[in-house]
Design an enzyme around this catalytic site. Structure first.
Site, PDB file in Angstrom:
ATOM      1  N   LYS A  83       1.519   4.132  -3.031  1.00 48.93           N
ATOM      2  CA  LYS A  83       1.382   5.577  -2.794  1.00 48.93           C
ATOM      3  C   LYS A  83       2.642   6.321  -3.225  1.00 48.93           C
ATOM      4  CE  LYS A  83      -1.861   5.207   1.057  1.00 48.93           C
ATOM      5  NZ  LYS A  83      -1.932   5.001   2.502  1.00 48.93           N
TER       6      LYS A  83
ATOM      7  N   ASP B  55       0.841  -1.199   0.000  1.00 48.38           N
ATOM      8  CA  ASP B  55       0.000   0.000   0.000  1.00 48.38           C
ATOM      9  C   ASP B  55       0.884   1.260   0.000  1.00 48.38           C
ATOM     10  OD1 ASP B  55      -2.577   1.364   0.433  1.00 48.38           O
ATOM     11  OD2 ASP B  55      -1.618   1.927   2.340  1.00 48.38           O
TER      12      ASP B  55
END
Ligand code: ADP
Ligand code: ASP
Ligand code: MG
Length: 816
Positions: free
Chosen positions: A681, A677
């Site tokens: 990003k 994750d």
């Protein structure tokens, strides 16, 4: 004597006719000419009946019965019983005449323009007679005068030209010996042989103006069903509003370009005598309406109104043989004029390579034939190309005398169209600068009118049309926030947010008037159909709304895969879903380029750090010429929670378990612990800076050792976490502590390298004190070199994420 004209809706039925009588009763003087249309819809029915009769279809009789019933109903409601039979008898005589005529037409199977005029004339003949009787019933001393006695025309049936000399003489003569209230049918007239003619559809307005001019009236009142001449056609632009003062020239342009509220020729006789024309609403007589007069000194808006002709064709004459040759335009338009083709708009490029003009579709093929004949020789010599006909087009015209010498009008017009993905096929502006016309695809006309209306009448509200997909935690929070903020946005910023489409995984529902933001769940359940993403997108494209925004609140790859298609249809996209931006670089680039090309926004501030201004800050820095040297960031609230909670007493596995129970992790915590994750990003951030990287280029540290990663079941995972990680992290923690540092999971971009991993952070570093699930990002740049720009705050949670999505939505309309 004043002239008042009441249109079809105003005299549609007994109730409305009573209103008309009230309006006339309330006048100071009983000297007036009242011109009336046929009862609303009757002219269309008469034309339809004639067409049916011509085709030998007996169904014209059904229509005739309907027409009869409409009129008899009015008589029954307005005339007392003792007088009814004589009025009914007179009406029946006329209806029998009409029936005979239609029967004759069905026998010969032909309707000539001349007989069609007789058929059409019954509408006004019947209405004016019945209304005359209704006035008598209310005690008026009134005269019924057939317009055919006083309005004389040529024999151009269906659209006759008025012989003003004779007409004016007849009107003056009649009124020199007749005073008082007159009821006169509009639309109908007669030629020199006393055959019935008509003045063109909508022509009752014209009748009234001819009378007003001949009688030197002090005012001509056109009573209709709207509060005056409006900034645009209210049926197409819901935010249109009435304009109080309009000049004759403006009214002429607006009506010529489709503002049906007044029949274009109407202006001419009144203007010649400087008689003001008031447009008034029969259903709201106290409203001011519109006054059309010689000059207007209202400068509040640069344009007065917008109108459109919805269906036109463009014809283009082009070829090398046209360059520098004089007389080409003259030949084109002379040939068309000889055949009475009405040319609506003309443009010619300065290269003189082509001449383009617009006509109504019904005249397109005839025009093409005419020009092919005219240029037959040039065609043979290949000096002129085949005449091109482009169909399915519309014209939008912006009109106003204030446009004269006001720079920037065209820019604003084109900007409004461009931002909504509407390309301009061609454009024309008269030298008087009273009108700028653009030709666009017919499919876009409603959207174009609304976008232009919004651009020019800035004091009015701008509409955002939202299509929201996903009603999970973020979706529903967003809808609640919008609901709470709606009034503020509307009152303080003039933004009118409307939810027009909503879908979750089960159901979808559309409502152009707006789905209730307080009650969407019930509406979706009650009216919604089974959810289907493709159909949702299809519908959104068909609706072709201006300022449309697709909001994806899901974390779904299938939804993310549709953005390109949506942007391509000129619909803005806003999303917290980072799948699209962290997919292949090629796809990322495609979305960026599409948004640019289509002049729409693709906004995803919430892809990184929820509502924190990270992507927008980065963009602002880059756009203003700053150079990013390094980015360091803590981009996972979950991981930050873990690292700020573990200690020598509280082992890693316990903290992960606790975080899971508090709902801070994904249901499967491995999805957080694998670092993907954060990797996604930071990949997005690196792409924003300009690095052309794939996810595989990001060096991502997995917080689980290979043994834990290999766990097959959840139980095994928890066991392995304790077995393999607790010791490892305890060791790391004590090492860090000994040096006075703490542990953090940090993403870094530097020298084109992008990585994530656990780092020891000293107390002097801003990351040291980061609490709980907050995010922090430090931009070191050529401008912020010694003192980096830092953004810090909650980087997760439905409230802040939804707020970020909301801010992106509003940004779309607030960016000039
Ligand atoms: P009437 O039967 O009274 O002659 P019309 O139907 O001919 O009325 O014209 C009135 C209608 O014109 C309105 O109901 C409205 O829908 C339409 N219209 C189109 N453009 C405009 C405009 N710019 N301003 C006002 N009305 C308009
Ligand atoms: N009744 C005619 C029409 O519908 C004329 C008018 O109403 O102005 O066109
Ligand atoms: Mg009309």
């Amino acid at each position: 004597m004043d002239v008042l004209k009441f249109g079809g809706t105003s005299v549609k039925d007994a109730k409305n006719i009573s209103r008309v009588i009230d309006i006339v009763s309330n006048r100071d003087s009983r000297q007036a000419v009242v011109v009336v249309s046929a009862l609303g819809g009757i002219t269309n029915q008469l034309i339809e009946a004639a067409a049916l009769a011509e085709n030998g279809q007996d169904s014209y009789k059904t229509l005739l019965t309907e027409i009869e019933t409409r009129h008899l109903d009015v008589i029954k409601a307005l005339i007392t019983v003792n007088r009814q039979s004589s009025v009914v008898a007179k009406v029946k005589i006329q209806l029998n005449e009409l029936e005979d005529l239609l029967r004759g037409m069905s026998l010969v199977g032909e309707v000539s323009p001349r007989t069609l005029d007789i058929v059409q004339s019954f509408g006004e003949r019947l209405s004016s007679y019945i209304i005359y009787e209704a006035f008598k019933e209310r005690g008026f001393d009134v005269t019924h005068l057939d317009a055919r006695q006083i309005i004389k025309t040529d024999s151009n049936y269906n659209n006759a030209l008025v012989d003003f000399d004779t007409t004016n003489a007849l009107i003056t003569q009649w009124f020199s010996s007749h005073k008082g209230l007159h009821i006169i049918p509009g639309f109908i007239a007669s030629n020199a042989e006393n055959k019935t003619t008509t003045l063109g559809r909508g022509g009752s307005d014209y009748t009234a103006s001819i009378l007003a001019a001949a009688l030197n009236s002090s005012i001509l009142e056109i009573w209709t069903d709207v509060d005056g001449m409006m900034t645009a056609d209210p049926r197409k632009v819901s935010k249109a509003f009435p304009v109080e003062h309009v000049s004759y020239s403006e009214a002429m342009e607006l009506s010529h370009f489709g503002a049906k509220v007044i029949y274009p020729p109407t202006i001419v006789p009144a203007m010649a005598k400087k008689i003001p024309i008031a447009i008034k609403n029969t259903f709201n007589p106290s409203s001011f309406g519109t006054l059309i007069k010689d000059s207007v000194d209202d400068n509040t808006s640069s344009i007065r109104g917008i109108s459109s002709i919805d269906d036109i064709c463009l014809l283009t004459v082009e070829g090398s043989g046209l360059v520098g040759v004089s007389g080409v335009a003259m030949r084109v338009f002379r040939a068309l004029a000889q055949e009475k083709i009405n040319v609506i708009l003309i443009t010619q490029g300065s290269s003189e390579h082509n001449i383009t003009f617009a006509v109504l579709p019904k005249e397109a093929s005839k025009s093409k034939e005419i020009l092919e004949k005219e240029f037959a020789l040039e065609r043979k010599l290949n000096l002129v190309d085949p005449i091109r006909v482009d169909k399915e087009l519309s014209i939008i015209a912006v009109v106003g005398e204030n446009m004269k010498n006001t720079p920037g009008i065209s820019a604003r017009l084109f900007e409004a169209l461009g931002r909504n993905g509407i390309s301009v096929v061609c454009t024309a502006q008269g030298a008087s600068e009273l009108n700028i016309s653009v030709v666009i695809e017919k499919f876009h006309v409603r959207k174009g009118l609304n976008a232009i209306h919004e651009a020019f009448f800035l004091d009015k509200k701008k509409r955002l049309n939202l299509y929201v997909v996903g009603t999970g935690t973020i979706g529903k929070t967003l809808l609640t926030q919008i609901n709470e903020q709606m009034d503020y946005l509307s009152n303080q910023t003039n933004i009118d947010v409307r939810l027009v489409g909503l879908a979750n995984s089960k159901r979808m529902w559309f409502n152009e008037d707006g789905i209730s933001l307080g009650n969407w769940r019930e509406e979706l359940d009650l009216h919604g159909s089974r959810a289907n993403l493709n159909e949702f997108i299809q519908k959104m494209k068909e609706q072709n709304m201006r300022n449309a925004v697709f909001v994806d609140n899901t974390a779904n790859a299938t939804v993310a895969a549709t953005y390109a298609d949506i942007l391509d249809a000129n619909i803005n996209v806003v999303t917290p879903n980072k799948i699209a931006n962290s997919g292949t670089f090629k796809h990322y680039l495609k979305l960026q380029q599409l948004a640019l090309k289509k002049n729409v926004y693709f906004l995803y501030e919430t892809n990184v750090g929820a509502g924190l201004p990270i992507i927008s800050t980065l963009k602002d820095m880059i756009h203003s010429g700053d150079k990013i040297l390094r980015i360091e960031a803590i981009l996972s609230g979950t991981l930050n929670y873990l690292f700020s909670s573990i200690s020598e007493e509280k082992p890693f596995s316990k903290v992960v378990k606790e975080a899971k129970d508090l709902g801070f992790t994904e249901p499967d915590p491995r999805l957080d612990l694998n670092g993907m994750d954060v990797g996604r990003k930071v990949l997005i951030l690196s792409r924003e800076i300009g690095h052309q990287l794939e996810l595989s280029d990001v060096s991502i540290e997995n917080l689980m050792s290979s043994e834990t990663q290999a766990s097959e079941t959840m139980d095994e995972f928890w066991q392995n976490l304790e077995k393999y990680e607790d010791g490892r992290y305890a060791e790391m923690i004590s090492k860090a502590k000994a040096a006075g540092n703490c542990l953090r999971y940090v993403a870094t971009i530097e020298n084109g390298k992008v990585s994530t991993g656990v780092k020891e952070i000293p107390p002097s570093h801003p990351f040291y004190s980061l609490e709980g699930s907050d995010n922090i990002i430090k931009f070191t740049s050529s401008r912020y070199k010694n003192n980096p720009l830092t953004v810090k705050g909650p980087g997760a949670g439905a409230e802040v994420t939804a707020a970020g999505v909301f801010a992106d939505i509003v940004r779309i309309i607030n960016t000039p």
